[in-house]
Design an enzyme around this catalytic site. Structure first.
Site, PDB file in Angstrom:
ATOM      1  NE  ARG A 104       5.671  -6.077  -4.797  1.00 48.00           N
ATOM      2  CZ  ARG A 104       5.084  -4.890  -4.735  1.00 48.00           C
ATOM      3  NH1 ARG A 104       4.655  -4.300  -5.836  1.00 48.00           N
ATOM      4  NH2 ARG A 104       4.944  -4.263  -3.574  1.00 48.00           N
ATOM      5  CG  HIS A 131       2.477  -5.470   0.865  1.00 55.27           C
ATOM      6  ND1 HIS A 131       3.856  -5.528   0.801  1.00 55.27           N
ATOM      7  CD2 HIS A 131       2.111  -4.363   0.153  1.00 55.27           C
ATOM      8  CE1 HIS A 131       4.299  -4.504   0.097  1.00 55.27           C
ATOM      9  NE2 HIS A 131       3.267  -3.786  -0.312  1.00 55.27           N
ATOM     10  CD  GLN A 134       2.194  -0.008   2.212  1.00 52.74           C
ATOM     11  OE1 GLN A 134       2.720  -0.118   1.125  1.00 52.74           O
ATOM     12  NE2 GLN A 134       2.094   1.153   2.830  1.00 52.74           N
ATOM     13  CG  ASP A 219      -4.974  -2.757  -1.518  1.00 56.82           C
ATOM     14  OD1 ASP A 219      -4.578  -1.979  -2.404  1.00 56.82           O
ATOM     15  OD2 ASP A 219      -4.473  -3.890  -1.341  1.00 56.82           O
ATOM     16  CB  CYS A 259      -0.723  -0.085   0.499  1.00 51.01           C
ATOM     17  SG  CYS A 259      -1.753  -0.931  -0.718  1.00 51.01           S
ATOM     18  NE  ARG A 288       6.671  -0.355   1.750  1.00 52.47           N
ATOM     19  CZ  ARG A 288       6.361  -0.985   0.606  1.00 52.47           C
ATOM     20  NH1 ARG A 288       5.338  -0.565  -0.113  1.00 52.47           N
ATOM     21  NH2 ARG A 288       7.045  -2.040   0.209  1.00 52.47           N
TER      22      ARG A 288
END
Ligand code: CP
Ligand code: NVA
Length: 306
Positions: A104, A131, A134, A219, A259, A288
């Protein structure tokens, strides 16, 4: 055998995405029934985090342990990565010791450079641009609740950020329509939009984007690294809250996803987030775990490493 990385959804074919989602659903059932095989015995996952995380860290670390492997948390504060050791050198060294690596970080170019120098699969666990992990969980969640995404309509409300870019990639891979609503100046990458063609539309009007949608998703207004823009973004995104009124323009069986972490009463109303007749955010977060276990199995197998 070529080493398979997962830096964006385009690193998997459409068939391979379906294969990973099917495996994720099977691994979820196995987990619930307490019948997991230690397929990762002797394998070690490296987890390099240059930004904060709850879901990503917990799901990768737990997933590795549940399948018999180990995970190593590597923070730039404690490694030479944080003191300027070149990414190429770090990748060559770390990938000689570990079996699979997730990263990340900020710029997507960093993870590309790491992968180009790695002897083992590298997974994008979020960059400023994408991402994709996700999205695997989000696709799994939609499939579990509603079946195939093909031909469906998804509405993205808010910033044209890393999650929005990954939704654009998902629309291309899985052949659904994506309607994006974002304020002027916060549009997603123009080149990516052009690649996606007519299946992705963009508007400044959330009601237009949501019309008839089978899934509405959003988001935070300010992503990690944009904390100093929070105040100005609150003003620019004032009309972009997803709430019961907005979602009333969607299909009758609409789902809501986020997310997480969510900022209640900013990008989503607290009432909608907690309305489990529409909001599937907790299933989405749990997935996830299952989706990434499936992804690691897939990448290690496809790279000839298990
Ligand atoms: N959704 C997500 O990636 O959450 P974390 O930042 O907690 O990992
Ligand atoms: N767009 C958000 C996603 C967090 C999981 C960020 O990058 O901070």
């Amino acid at each position: 055998m070529t080493i398979r990385h997962f830096l964006t959804l385009h690193d998997l074919s459409t068939d391979e995405i379906h294969q990973v989602i099917d495996l994720a659903i099977a691994l979820k059932a196995a987990h619930r029934e307490g019948r997991q095989e230690p397929v990762f015995a002797g394998k070690v996952l490296g987890m390099i985090f240059e930004k904060s995380s709850t879901r990503t860290r917990v799901s990768f670390e737990a997933g590795m342990a549940q399948l018999g492997g180990d995970a190593l948390f590597l923070s730039p504060n404690d490694t030479q990565l944080g003191r300027g050791e070149p990414i190429e050198d770090s990748a060559r060294v770390i990938s000689r010791m570990l079996d699979i690596i997730m990263i990340r970080t900020f710029g997507h170019d960093k993870i590309e450079k790491f992968a180009a120098n790695s002897k083992v699969p590298v997974i994008n666990a979020l960059t400023d641009e994408y991402h994709p992990c996700q999205l695997l969980a989000d696709i799994q969640t939609f499939v579990e609740h509603r079946g195939s995404m093909q031909g469906k309509t998804v509405a993205w409300i808010g910033d044209g950020n890393n999650m929005c870019h990954s939704w654009i990639n998902a629309a291309m891979k899985l052949d659904f329509k994506l309607n994006i609503a974002c304020p002027e100046g916060y549009e997603p990458n123009a080149e990516l939009m052009a690649q996606a063609g007519q299946r992705v539309t963009i508007t400044n009007d959330p009601v237009v984007a949501v019309a008839g949608a089978h899934l509405v998703t959003t988001d935070v207004f300010a992503s990690m690294g944009q904390e100093d823009e929070q105040q100005v973004r609150l003003e620019h995104f004032a009309n972009y809250q997803v709430n019961h009124e907005l979602i009333s323009h969607a299909a009758d069986d609409v789902l809501f996803m986020h997310c997480l972490p969510a900022h209640r009463d900013e990008e989503v109303s607290a009432e909608l987030l907690e309305d489990e007749s529409i909001s599937v955010v907790w299933d989405e977060a749990e997935n996830r775990l299952h989706a990434q276990k499936a992804l690691m199995v897939f990448l290690l197998e496809a790279s000839g490493l298990v």
